[in-house]
Design a protein around this motif. Sequence first.
Motif, PDB file in Angstrom:
ATOM      1  N   GLU A  52       0.765  -1.304   0.037  1.00  0.00           N
ATOM      2  CA  GLU A  52      -0.097  -0.174   0.085  1.00  0.00           C
ATOM      3  C   GLU A  52       0.559   1.265   0.118  1.00  0.00           C
ATOM      4  OE1 GLU A  52      -3.273   0.282  -0.240  1.00  0.00           O
ATOM      5  OE2 GLU A  52      -3.565  -1.813  -0.218  1.00  0.00           O
ATOM      6  N   ASN A  53       1.872   1.104   0.416  1.00  0.00           N
ATOM      7  CA  ASN A  53       2.956   2.345   0.421  1.00  0.00           C
ATOM      8  C   ASN A  53       3.658   2.556  -0.426  1.00  0.00           C
ATOM      9  OD1 ASN A  53       4.744   0.302   0.794  1.00  0.00           O
ATOM     10  ND2 ASN A  53       6.077   1.204   2.558  1.00  0.00           N
ATOM     11  N   TYR A  54       3.426   2.104  -1.589  1.00  0.00           N
ATOM     12  CA  TYR A  54       4.113   2.380  -2.783  1.00  0.00           C
ATOM     13  C   TYR A  54       4.701   3.592  -3.273  1.00  0.00           C
ATOM     14  CZ  TYR A  54       5.292   2.207  -7.981  1.00  0.00           C
ATOM     15  OH  TYR A  54       6.218   2.639  -9.090  1.00  0.00           O
ATOM     16  N   LEU A  55       3.792   4.535  -3.279  1.00  0.00           N
ATOM     17  CA  LEU A  55       4.238   5.996  -3.515  1.00  0.00           C
ATOM     18  C   LEU A  55       5.366   6.392  -2.485  1.00  0.00           C
ATOM     19  CD1 LEU A  55       0.831   7.518  -4.671  1.00  0.00           C
ATOM     20  CD2 LEU A  55       2.739   6.603  -6.061  1.00  0.00           C
ATOM     21  N   GLU A  56       5.509   5.828  -1.428  1.00  0.00           N
ATOM     22  CA  GLU A  56       6.675   6.325  -0.594  1.00  0.00           C
ATOM     23  C   GLU A  56       7.953   5.467  -0.953  1.00  0.00           C
ATOM     24  OE1 GLU A  56       5.045   5.513   3.443  1.00  0.00           O
ATOM     25  OE2 GLU A  56       3.257   6.330   2.743  1.00  0.00           O
ATOM     26  N   THR A  57       8.048   4.528  -1.858  1.00  0.00           N
ATOM     27  CA  THR A  57       9.117   3.612  -2.041  1.00  0.00           C
ATOM     28  C   THR A  57       9.794   4.231  -3.114  1.00  0.00           C
ATOM     29  OG1 THR A  57       8.080   2.448  -3.867  1.00  0.00           O
ATOM     30  CG2 THR A  57       8.016   1.512  -1.586  1.00  0.00           C
ATOM     31  N   GLN A  58      11.128   4.118  -3.369  1.00  0.00           N
ATOM     32  CA  GLN A  58      12.322   4.660  -4.312  1.00  0.00           C
ATOM     33  C   GLN A  58      11.687   4.543  -5.709  1.00  0.00           C
ATOM     34  OE1 GLN A  58      14.936   6.391  -3.629  1.00  0.00           O
ATOM     35  NE2 GLN A  58      15.345   6.740  -5.723  1.00  0.00           N
ATOM     36  N   GLU A  59      10.760   3.271  -5.897  1.00  0.00           N
ATOM     37  CA  GLU A  59      10.244   2.878  -7.116  1.00  0.00           C
ATOM     38  C   GLU A  59       9.317   4.060  -7.413  1.00  0.00           C
ATOM     39  OE1 GLU A  59       7.657  -0.126 -10.100  1.00  0.00           O
ATOM     40  OE2 GLU A  59       9.377  -1.006  -8.328  1.00  0.00           O
ATOM     41  N   GLY A  60       8.350   4.084  -6.520  1.00  0.00           N
ATOM     42  CA  GLY A  60       7.031   4.890  -6.430  1.00  0.00           C
ATOM     43  C   GLY A  60       7.392   6.285  -6.561  1.00  0.00           C
ATOM     44  N   LYS A  61       8.527   6.793  -6.037  1.00  0.00           N
ATOM     45  CA  LYS A  61       8.923   8.367  -6.265  1.00  0.00           C
ATOM     46  C   LYS A  61       9.303   8.462  -7.593  1.00  0.00           C
ATOM     47  CE  LYS A  61       9.935   8.692  -1.353  1.00  0.00           C
ATOM     48  NZ  LYS A  61      10.919   8.872  -0.431  1.00  0.00           N
TER      49      LYS A  61
END
Length: 173
Positions: A52-61
Amino acid sequence: MKNILIVIDMQKDFVDGSLGTKEAQNIVDCVLEKINQYPKENIIATRDTHEENYLETQEGKNLPVVHCVKGTEGWELDERIAQALEGVRIIDKPTFGSVELAEILYNESQNQALEVELVGLCTDICVVSNAILLKAKMPEMKITVDSACCAGVTPETHKAALTTLAMCQITVK
């Protein structure tokens, strides 16, 4: 010699979901044909798997498009692909390349010579990452990518990935 097929990330979000493309949709039939050429015990599939926290990950950024969140419809394999892969070993990978996949194949290669063929999505991210990871772990193993059974983020980056694969001594057909 044991021939192994690796089906990379043929998930709804990459085929016709949040990151889907017409090129990805166009390879589904080819991938199905390829799956049918291998015994099920010689196939391994991967799923891109985010939390769920994808947007907080390096990839998500760097790729701020939520996709392949575990348990969502987009995370599931394309329906026809899922049917064809029923009973096949599936590896959930949290990033582009799967260290687990490389370890499994390395361990198998200690008992029997292997050749590996990769198909799936996206040529320019997860397919190239897994192919190069496998080549780094097993430099003498023949690794092939079937370009007709892969699609990139764009046609241009698909072609660039195929060039990179060929330069890394991975057979592109």
